[in-house]
Structure formats: structure tokens, C-alpha cells
Write an enzyme that holds these catalytic residues in place. Structure first.
Site, PDB file in Angstrom:
ATOM      1  N   ARG A   1      19.514  40.070  54.753  1.00  0.00           N
ATOM      2  CA  ARG A   1      18.738  40.183  53.447  1.00  0.00           C
ATOM      3  C   ARG A   1      19.016  38.758  52.783  1.00  0.00           C
ATOM      4  O   ARG A   1      18.036  38.308  52.260  1.00  0.00           O
ATOM      5  CB  ARG A   1      19.518  41.154  52.610  1.00  0.00           C
ATOM      6  CG  ARG A   1      19.421  40.874  51.070  1.00  0.00           C
ATOM      7  CD  ARG A   1      19.804  41.811  50.240  1.00  0.00           C
ATOM      8  NE  ARG A   1      19.653  42.002  48.869  1.00  0.00           N
ATOM      9  CZ  ARG A   1      20.215  42.724  47.707  1.00  0.00           C
ATOM     10  NH1 ARG A   1      21.450  43.382  48.044  1.00  0.00           N
ATOM     11  NH2 ARG A   1      19.929  42.685  46.636  1.00  0.00           N
TER      12      ARG A   1
ATOM     13  N   ASN B   1      32.380  41.256  46.367  1.00  0.00           N
ATOM     14  CA  ASN B   1      31.519  42.458  46.961  1.00  0.00           C
ATOM     15  C   ASN B   1      30.192  42.026  47.892  1.00  0.00           C
ATOM     16  O   ASN B   1      29.955  42.725  48.893  1.00  0.00           O
ATOM     17  CB  ASN B   1      31.326  43.511  46.078  1.00  0.00           C
ATOM     18  CG  ASN B   1      30.429  42.973  44.939  1.00  0.00           C
ATOM     19  OD1 ASN B   1      30.155  41.630  44.818  1.00  0.00           O
ATOM     20  ND2 ASN B   1      30.078  43.643  44.023  1.00  0.00           N
TER      21      ASN B   1
ATOM     22  N   LYS C   1      32.332  27.694  45.536  1.00  0.00           N
ATOM     23  CA  LYS C   1      33.662  28.086  45.526  1.00  0.00           C
ATOM     24  C   LYS C   1      33.663  29.559  45.784  1.00  0.00           C
ATOM     25  O   LYS C   1      33.495  30.333  44.996  1.00  0.00           O
ATOM     26  CB  LYS C   1      34.538  27.733  43.960  1.00  0.00           C
ATOM     27  CG  LYS C   1      35.964  28.560  43.981  1.00  0.00           C
ATOM     28  CD  LYS C   1      36.987  28.256  44.888  1.00  0.00           C
ATOM     29  CE  LYS C   1      38.214  28.848  44.624  1.00  0.00           C
ATOM     30  NZ  LYS C   1      38.000  30.332  45.130  1.00  0.00           N
TER      31      LYS C   1
ATOM     32  N   THR D   1      38.294  34.586  47.358  1.00  0.00           N
ATOM     33  CA  THR D   1      39.241  34.554  48.312  1.00  0.00           C
ATOM     34  C   THR D   1      39.041  35.537  49.311  1.00  0.00           C
ATOM     35  O   THR D   1      38.791  35.514  50.585  1.00  0.00           O
ATOM     36  CB  THR D   1      40.759  34.870  47.854  1.00  0.00           C
ATOM     37  OG1 THR D   1      41.169  33.937  47.017  1.00  0.00           O
ATOM     38  CG2 THR D   1      41.529  34.945  48.910  1.00  0.00           C
TER      39      THR D   1
ATOM     40  N   ASP E   1      39.944  26.454  37.061  1.00  0.00           N
ATOM     41  CA  ASP E   1      39.786  25.702  35.717  1.00  0.00           C
ATOM     42  C   ASP E   1      39.184  24.301  35.875  1.00  0.00           C
ATOM     43  O   ASP E   1      38.546  23.836  35.498  1.00  0.00           O
ATOM     44  CB  ASP E   1      40.758  25.894  34.672  1.00  0.00           C
ATOM     45  CG  ASP E   1      41.089  27.247  34.122  1.00  0.00           C
ATOM     46  OD1 ASP E   1      40.282  27.949  34.201  1.00  0.00           O
ATOM     47  OD2 ASP E   1      42.035  27.241  33.241  1.00  0.00           O
TER      48      ASP E   1
ATOM     49  N   GLY F   1      31.068  37.996  38.765  1.00  0.00           N
ATOM     50  CA  GLY F   1      32.106  38.543  38.913  1.00  0.00           C
ATOM     51  C   GLY F   1      32.657  39.422  37.670  1.00  0.00           C
ATOM     52  O   GLY F   1      31.767  40.193  37.250  1.00  0.00           O
TER      53      GLY F   1
ATOM     54  N   GLU G   1      26.704  36.830  35.476  1.00  0.00           N
ATOM     55  CA  GLU G   1      26.956  38.275  35.892  1.00  0.00           C
ATOM     56  C   GLU G   1      28.110  38.859  35.856  1.00  0.00           C
ATOM     57  O   GLU G   1      28.776  38.497  36.818  1.00  0.00           O
ATOM     58  CB  GLU G   1      25.883  38.739  37.029  1.00  0.00           C
ATOM     59  CG  GLU G   1      25.584  39.955  36.845  1.00  0.00           C
ATOM     60  CD  GLU G   1      26.303  41.023  37.837  1.00  0.00           C
ATOM     61  OE1 GLU G   1      27.295  41.687  37.077  1.00  0.00           O
ATOM     62  OE2 GLU G   1      26.332  41.038  39.016  1.00  0.00           O
TER      63      GLU G   1
ATOM     64  N   CYS H   1      28.360  45.939  41.056  1.00  0.00           N
ATOM     65  CA  CYS H   1      28.325  46.153  39.618  1.00  0.00           C
ATOM     66  C   CYS H   1      27.278  46.829  39.113  1.00  0.00           C
ATOM     67  O   CYS H   1      27.082  47.284  37.815  1.00  0.00           O
ATOM     68  CB  CYS H   1      27.808  44.377  39.273  1.00  0.00           C
ATOM     69  SG  CYS H   1      28.996  43.357  39.490  1.00  0.00           S
TER      70      CYS H   1
ATOM     71  N   GLU I   1      35.323  50.255  34.047  1.00  0.00           N
ATOM     72  CA  GLU I   1      34.454  50.009  35.124  1.00  0.00           C
ATOM     73  C   GLU I   1      35.703  50.353  36.335  1.00  0.00           C
ATOM     74  O   GLU I   1      36.436  49.445  36.402  1.00  0.00           O
ATOM     75  CB  GLU I   1      33.871  48.803  35.212  1.00  0.00           C
ATOM     76  CG  GLU I   1      33.021  48.572  36.383  1.00  0.00           C
ATOM     77  CD  GLU I   1      32.326  47.177  36.616  1.00  0.00           C
ATOM     78  OE1 GLU I   1      31.443  46.727  37.215  1.00  0.00           O
ATOM     79  OE2 GLU I   1      32.803  46.149  35.824  1.00  0.00           O
TER      80      GLU I   1
END
Length: 496
Positions: free
Chosen positions: A116, A169, A192, A195, A230, A245, A264, A298, A391
Site C-alpha cells: 500500500r 501502528n 523521526k 521507536t 523537543d 500520534g 492527527e 486511530c 481511547e
């Protein structure tokens, strides 16, 4: 296997390298970050723990490379993207294996994600050539009081350096959904990765490396969020941030300067079921929407709001389907696999125990082994229970029985989230009225919430996000309008 074959260059002993200035490097920190396999709960991979100084170097190179890339013809940008897409799809097996080991995604779904992603890159290349290859031509006399003495030419130009931060995910798909629009629009890209998912992302970036993109244009920097998070998001060289995230996105939004943001940040997607709905269709979509990838999406169905008169029948149909779900290792393509981390599993368990204490009906026995949680349907959930609002990001689904459509809409709109929702009814007029009333970025009618196809707009309201995704919207967000006005000494009219 991951890190072998054409990918040997990205591995240094047991630690995967980061990517900067067209080269695969080890960090000067001498440290690494462990990636734990959710299923085995043992360290599966290690990646570089990059430093702030290495971030500075990446940003400097990205700024420089972008200037040259902006002068690269659109057809050439698209050609390289098509090449990267082909390489990615040709190497789907080792990348999918990484997804299985890093995030416990079922093997077949991992392959689907990679394929995809290749399709998304190619579509973005084509769409970019179309929408960036045309501008606007405005005439001054269309505004009252003006003669035709000004010709206005507008085009879309790149922003500069785009920082992309995908979630665990869908680390490959949601990375390329940021990378491809940024590159076709003439930007440079700093990735970035999360992890959990970093090794999959590094393999994906290697496909771009093999495609022959200019040095410094694409970078992938790994490390601890507490040390470089940051520093990255507040870096003065960053001209746009695309983040997918959770709550971290709210913090990023508050700290970022005057730059475009694409955020998002999750959802509590409601499924409203009316009395005339096809309950077999509803049950199938609740299973697909609520339990695929163990509910770690999500756009998963997060709460079912069903009219009381059909609630018993619907719950029985869903229970029967839950009983058929397979539970176990991702390598065996089980429907339910381990959630991403022990902290996630503990959070989900906390929601379940709160519901139990407050009297929810357990349609299955709650069962957990390590990070593996068996699918659970909770009936007779009330608004005073945490799971009615929070959630879970796991295979646990609450059912609230409602007396009216208005009650369902009110519950949906009382949430601080507003990503997606769905409504099931055979009455399209009712469906449209409910859709208009729901405060969500997207409403699906007679289907579960979903992100995609990838060229569809995808956006959230309230705490679910800022801006809109989807191929076209992402390209537009990663550009700005440039105007050139030609001033004529006297009015000029065609054929005049």
C-alpha cells in the site's frame, strides 16, 4: 530477513545506523535505543541514539539540499518517487518481517502495509505532477474599480524542510504519506520514526536511498524522544511538521512556531446503530473496525451506541463473531496479537477494571498474558465509566445502549475527540442528518471508520488534529502560494 541482503549497509553489528547526507552512520553518542518485541517482550532490535549536534547537522544538510531540489523538474522528482515505490514493493518481505517483530502486526497485514505504501508513493508522484504543474492567471479588471492593467500569476512553491513523525501502528505507510508529498512539492524531509517501528522505517528509507535521491534531501534520525524530541520539533530550520500520534501532538502544537502543522492525534470513533440497520452488516463491521490489529488504530470503532430495541440482538451477533477471532503470534496471522508495550497493556487493563467495578457486563472473560489481551466486548457500559470516553487502543470495545439518536449524537459530540464516526441505517436521509450533526472529520455510512483509500481527505476536529491529510491535501499543505504581478502601462484587452 531484516538487515540482510541489500539492507546489510544499514546494520552495524547489532545496531541499525541512522541516515544523513546520503550515508548510513553510527552516532557519536556511542549509545543505542532498544526495541522490544511486543510478543516476546525481549529486545529484538537496536537503533542509534542520535545527539542534538547530529540533529543540527541533519538540518543544515536538509536546508542546503532543498535549494537544489526545488530546481529539479517535476517530472524528475516523480521519476525518482516511482523508482523508490518499485524498490519498496520489491523488498516487501524483509520490511514486513520488521513490522511483525517490532509492532506485532500480523504477517499478511504487514505485507499489505508495504505494498500500500508503494502505491501511495506512485499515486502521489502522479498527483503532484498534475496539481503542481498548473497555476492561476488572474486579471485585475475582475475586481470593481480596476482596468485590465495587471496580470497576476500564481504558483505553488515548497516550504523548505519538512519534519515527519509517524506513529508505531503504521510506521511505513504513515511515513511515506508524509515523505512523498513533501518531496514531490520540492521540500527536503527529516524523518523521526517511532521507536517501535524505527527499523521498518530505516529499511523503507533505504529504498529511497537506492532510488538515487540527492544527498541530504532525505534524513532519518533515531533516538530517544526525551533527548531529541523537543529539539527536533522546535528547531528553527523546520518549516513544517507532519505528526501522527497521541497527546504528544498537542504539546508539539503549543511549542511550534509560525509554521504549518499537520496533526492527527487519535479518536474515540463512535458507531451509531439505528433500529432499522442491517445487524449482520453492523456486526461484521464492528469486528473489522473494533478488533483488526488488536484495536490499535486511530480509526478503530471505539464505542458502539446502539438503540435499545436492537441492542440484545446486535450484542449476540458480535459475541458470536468475537468467539471466532484467533489469538496468538503475529507470525501465524492471528486476528488478535500482542499490544505494542506493557504500558499499553496496563492502561487497557485499567480501563477494563474500572468498567468491572462500575458494573459493565463482560461478554467474555477478561484474559491477559503479558502484552497479549484477548478480545473483549463490554455491554451495558455507562457514561460514568472511563472506557466510555478514553481511547483504549486495544481489543476492548464498549457498548452503550441509547434510547434515541439524539442521545447517541450527544455522546459522540461530548468527546474531546472528533476524528471519525459511523452510522448504520437503511434510511439515507437519516444518515445524512446524523452525519451533519456529528462533530467528526469523517462519517462513514454503513461501514466502519477507515483511513483511506489514501487519496481521500483524512482529518480530525477538536483534539483529534489540525489540518487535513490525503495525497492532494498533504501536497497543498506542504506548499505555499507565490504570486508575480505584471503591471502594464495601459489597459489591455484580448481581441479589444
Amino acid at each position: 530477513m531484516a538487515g540482510t541482503g541489500i539492507f546489510t549497509e544499514i546494520l552495524d553489528g547489532e545496531v541499525y545506523k541512522y541516515y544523513s547526507d546520503g550515508e548510513w552512520r553510527t552516532s557519536s553518542s556511542g549509545k543505542s535505543v532498544a526495541i522490544v518485541n511486543p510478543a516476546t517482550r525481549k529486545t529484538q532490535y537496536k537503533v542509534q541514539a542520535c545527539t542534538q549536534e547530529e540533529v543540527n547537522k541533519v538540518m543544515e544538510m536538509a536546508k542546503s539540499a532543498q535549494k537544489s531540489w526545488a530546481k529539479t523538474p517535476l517530472w524528475k522528482r516523480a521519476e525518482l518517487l516511482h523508482k523508490a515505490a518499485a524498490i519498496l514493493k520489491d523488498n516487501k518481505a524483509p520490511i514486513a518481517e520488521s513490522l511483525v517483530k517490532e509492532i506485532a502486526k500480523p504477517a499478511k497485514d504487514s505485507v499489505t502495509e508495504v505494498v500500500r505504501s508503494g502505491d501511495l508513493i506512485s499515486y502521489c508522484a502522479e498527483e503532484g505532477v498534475r496539481i503542481l504543474g498548473e497555476g492561476k492567471f488572474l486579471l485585475s479588471d475582475s475586481f470593481p474599480g480596476n482596468e485590465r492593467t495587471k496580470y497576476c500569476l500564481t504558483s505553488k512553491i515548497p516550504l523548505g524542510v519538512v519534519l515527519a513523525i509517524p506513529p508505531f501502528n503504521y510506521p511505513v505507510n504513515l511515513a511515506v504519506s508524509k515523505i512523498a508529498p513533501a518531496l514531490i512539492a520540492g521540500n527536503s524531509l527529516v524523518l523521526k520514526p517511532p521507536t517501535q517501528g524505527a527499523v521498518s522505517c530505516l529499511h523503507m528509507v533505504y529504498c529511497f536511498h537506492l532510488a538515487g535521491f540527492p544527498k541530504g534531501l532525505i534524513s532519518c534520525i533515531t533516538g530517544k524522544g526525551s533527548e531529541i524530541g523537543d529539539f527536533l520539533t522546535m528547531h528553527p530550520a523546520v518549516n513544517c511538521i507532519s505528526f501522527t500520534g497521541g497527546d504528544t501532538g498537542i504539546s508539539i502544537s503549543k511549542k511550534a512556531g509560525m509554521i504549518p502543522l499537520q496533526m492527527e492525534l487519535g479518536g474515540k470513533d463512535a458507531c451509531i446503530v439505528l433500529e432499522d440497520a442491517d445487524l449482520d452488516l453492523v456486526a461484521s463491521n464492528i469486528i473489522k473496525g473494533g478488533f483488526s490489529y488488536s484495536g490499535q488504530r486511530c480509526t478503530a470503532v471505539k464505542v458502539v451506541l446502539v438503540i435499545e430495541s436492537v441492542a440484545d440482538e446486535l450484542v449476540e451477533k458480535v459475541k458470536a463473531k468475537v468467539a471466532k477471532l484467533t489469538v496468538g503470534p503475529p507470525e501465524e496471522n492471528c486476528d488478535i496479537t500482542a499490544v505494542v508495550s506493557e504500558s499499553s497493556a496496563n492502561f487497557i487493563e485499567g480501563l477494563v477494571m474500572d468498567a468491572k467495578e462500575k458494573g459493565a457486563t463482560f461478554c467474555q472473560e477478561y484474559k491477559r498474558e503479558g502484552n497479549l489481551i484477548w478480545p473483549l466486548l463490554l455491554d451495558n457500559v455507562r457514561p460514568d465509566m472511563r472506557i466510555a470516553w478514553e481511547e483504549p487502543f486495544g481489543p476492548v470495545l464498549p457498548v452503550l445502549r441509547i434510547s434515541s439518536v439524539e442521545e447517541g449524537i450527544n455522546h459522540c459530540n461530548a468527546s474531546n475527540f472528533g476524528l471519525q464516526g459511523c452510522v448504520f441505517t437503511k434510511d439515507i436521509n437519516k444518515a445524512m442528518l446524523i452525519s451533519d450533526a456529528m462533530e467528526t472529520g469523517t462519517v462513514q455510512i454503513n461501514s466502519a471508520p477507515a483511513r483511506g483509500p489514501d487519496h481521500f481527505p483524512f482529518q480530525g476536529l477538536k483534539d483529534s488534529g489540525i489540518g487535513s491529510q490525503g495525497v492532494t491535501n498533504s501536497i497543498n499543505l506542504m506548499t505555499k502560494v507565490k504570486t508575480t504581478v505584471i503591471n502594464l502601462p495601459t489597459p489591455s484587452y484580448s481581441m479589444g
